[in-house]
Design an enzyme around this catalytic site. Structure first.
Site: not given
Ligand code: NOJ
Length: 556
Positions: A199, A201, A243
């Site tokens: 996944r 990020d 994401e």
């Molecule tokens: C996205 C993640 O879902 C979140 O939880 C996190 O704080 C930020 N990226 C920074 O890595």
């Protein structure tokens, strides 16, 4: 079309080691605990687990601040425990996806500590620096209200470093080929240990080439393609789940024109419109969102979800729409976060079992691969006394034993929910497993049903016209399989008329209940939809594809 793209019909379960199951009694979940719960996940019907970051970390951002990419945080166990977990998961046919957090490191990572020695140091160019104070040092924060800047001065380095997220998360410089090579090494390491993918990020931020003083950064999609090439060369069936909370018109380069980008991407756009529709019963914006995200490259796929470990981000709705969702699901200021979202779990937000079922039935029927969040299968609540997003990160409620059967420790990583309607004393898996009417047993059936409807993952779909704007009617078809799914977002019941002119679709077979719609001589079906009701129908004479129990079998 190659049908062994496993991710097209997977059911993904997202969990954080920290709050799932603690076996060694230190108050923090661990791999040993997760191993003991694999049979639970297996019987729920989950076939893929997405693990939140579990590597060594100061844990200032729930593990999304990594200080060593090649290990396991001691609080969760050892590398040996990880490998044992992978083995146990594999034995049960469960795939494992893990977070790949490479937009930034923790400021405690040795690379950053070394980079702070200034220009000429080994790792200086691994991060993004500016000797002058950038004019936009306090712009572009991801966590407004909590995060103060995106450029922060480091005394030792004598320069400002860029951090898209918190100040303790310096951004890596992806333009540096050495950094990209290291990212592939990290991927190669975990692939070798058996993960089925990542996944990824913060994808848009990984791709941006940051220039001090500039607000718009060029996105280098070639880095994504490079990452994909590396992944597929190392392991043909591994996937990238991105994401990226982007607009529909921006999505294509993420998937790649030839399907050479990421495989899956969370459909944040549809997610936000789902909540709008749940709040208002107005299906039109959701239909538009679905249409706007239609037509992907055949190997690409949406990941559909309701809630995750972050706030429910409503930033893509209009101000008016957002206010309506706030009013219905997060009316009090302390329920809202970062000026754009709601920090609540699904069940307390929706407030009723019927609407919770509606939301899940809808999510599992949306084009793509469903992702569920630990605890939502039993309708867990939130703890709004905790800070920011921690409200939705309380430990899993396994039983009505002390600390909900999660741990024997007195002090936990986050407290258990022990008061009110969502207390572990009545919301827990042990109780729900015994209760045939429970949400857990309902969810297990829904997952089984979703698995029997491969046309959702693979097929083409259309919105069916009805005269009832509160009801969303979708029609899927794939390889002679055909499915009609209806969802009534209204608190009132409705009768829906479906005009299925094609002969082969005259019959509607209810896949959930023993319901038969009335049909007139023109082939119009009259379907009763209860308040917040949902129905899944197979159409046409496809009875040979259905499990019909003893009676059906004995006729053959
Ligand atoms: C996205 C993640 O879902 C979140 O939880 C996190 O704080 C930020 N990226 C920074 O890595």
């Amino acid at each position: 079309m190659i049908e062994d793209l496993w991710y097209k019909n997977a059911v993904i379960y997202s969990l954080d080691l920290e709050t799932f199951m603690d076996v060694n009694g230190d108050g923090v979940g661990d791999f040993e605990g997760l191993c003991r719960r694999l049979d639970y996940l297996n019987s729920l019907g989950v076939d893929t687990v997405w693990l939140a970051p579990f590597q060594p970390s100061p844990n200032k951002d729930n593990g999304y601040d990594i200080s060593d990419y090649y290990g396991v945080d001691r609080r969760h166990g050892s590398s040996g425990d990880f490998v044992e977990f992978m083995h146990q998961a594999k034995k049960r046919g469960i795939k494992v996806i893990m977070d790949l957090v490479v937009n930034h490191t923790s400021d405690q990572h040795p690379w950053f500590q070394e980079a702070r020695n200034g220009k000429g140091s080994r790792y200086y160019d691994w991060y993004v620096w500016s000797e002058e104070k950038p004019s936009n040092w306090d712009e572009g924060m991801v966590f407004p209200g909590v995060q103060k800047a995106t450029w922060t001065y480091d005394k030792k380095a004598g320069a400002y470093f860029f951090h898209r997220f918190f100040e303790h998360q310096p951004d890596l410089n992806m333009d540096n080929p050495e950094v990209r090579a290291e990212v592939y090494k990290i991927m190669g390491f975990w692939l070798e240990l058996g993960v089925a993918g990542f996944r990824v990020d913060a994808v848009p931020f990984i791709l941006e080439s940051t220039v001090p003083g500039k607000d718009q950064h060029k996105l280098k999609f070639e880095y994504l393609r490079e990452m994909r090439r590396f992944l597929q060369w190392r392991q043909g069936d591994a996937v990238l789940l991105g994401e990226a909370n982007v607009l529909p018109e921006e999505t294509q380069p993420y998937f790649g024109e030839e399907g050479d980008g990421i495989h899956l991407m969370f459909n944040f756009y549809v997610n936000q419109h789902v909540f709008y529709t749940l709040a208002t019963a107005d299906t039109e914006p959701l239909v538009k969102a679905l249409e706007a995200t239609k037509g992907l490259f055949p190997t690409a796929q949406w990941a559909q979800f309701l809630r995750n470990h972050d706030e429910l981000d409503l930033g893509r709705l209009t101000e008016e729409q957002r206010q309506k969702v706030f009013a219905r699901f997060g009316p009090e200021k302390h329920m809202q976060l970062y000026d754009r979202g709601i920090r609540r779990r699904l069940s307390p937000m929706l407030g009723s079992r019927q609407q919770t079922e509606l939301a899940y039935s809808l999510m599992f029927s949306l084009p793509g691969t469903p992702v569920i969040r630990y605890g939502d299968e039993i309708g867990m609540g939130d703890d709004l006394t905790l800070e920011e997003r921690d409200a939705v990160r309380t430990p899993m409620q396994w039983s009505d034993d002390t600390q909900a059967g999660f741990s024997t420790a007195k002090k936990l990583v986050h407290p258990i929910i022990s008061e009110g309607p969502y207390s572990y004393t009545h919301v827990n898996t042990e109780e729900q497993r015994r209760n045939p009417e429970s949400l857990l047993n309902w969810m297990t059936s829904l997952i089984r049903l979703r698995k029997e409807c491969p046309e959702i993952g693979w097929g083409d779909w259309q919105i069916l016209q009805t005269d009832t704007p509160q009801v969303l009617a979708m029609h899927y078809h794939w390889k002679g399989n055909s499915l009609i799914v209806l969802h009534n977002f209204d608190v009132q019941p409705h009768e829906v008329v479906l005009n299925l002119k094609q002969k082969q679709e005259e019959k509607l077979i209810d896949l959930m209940a023993n319901y038969k719609s009335a049909v007139d001589e023109k082939g119009r079906h009259y379907i009763t939809m209860e308040a917040y009701g949902y129905r899944w129908f197979r159409t046409g004479d496809l009875s040979h594809l259905l499990h019909r129990g003893k009676k059906g079998n004995s006729k053959q």
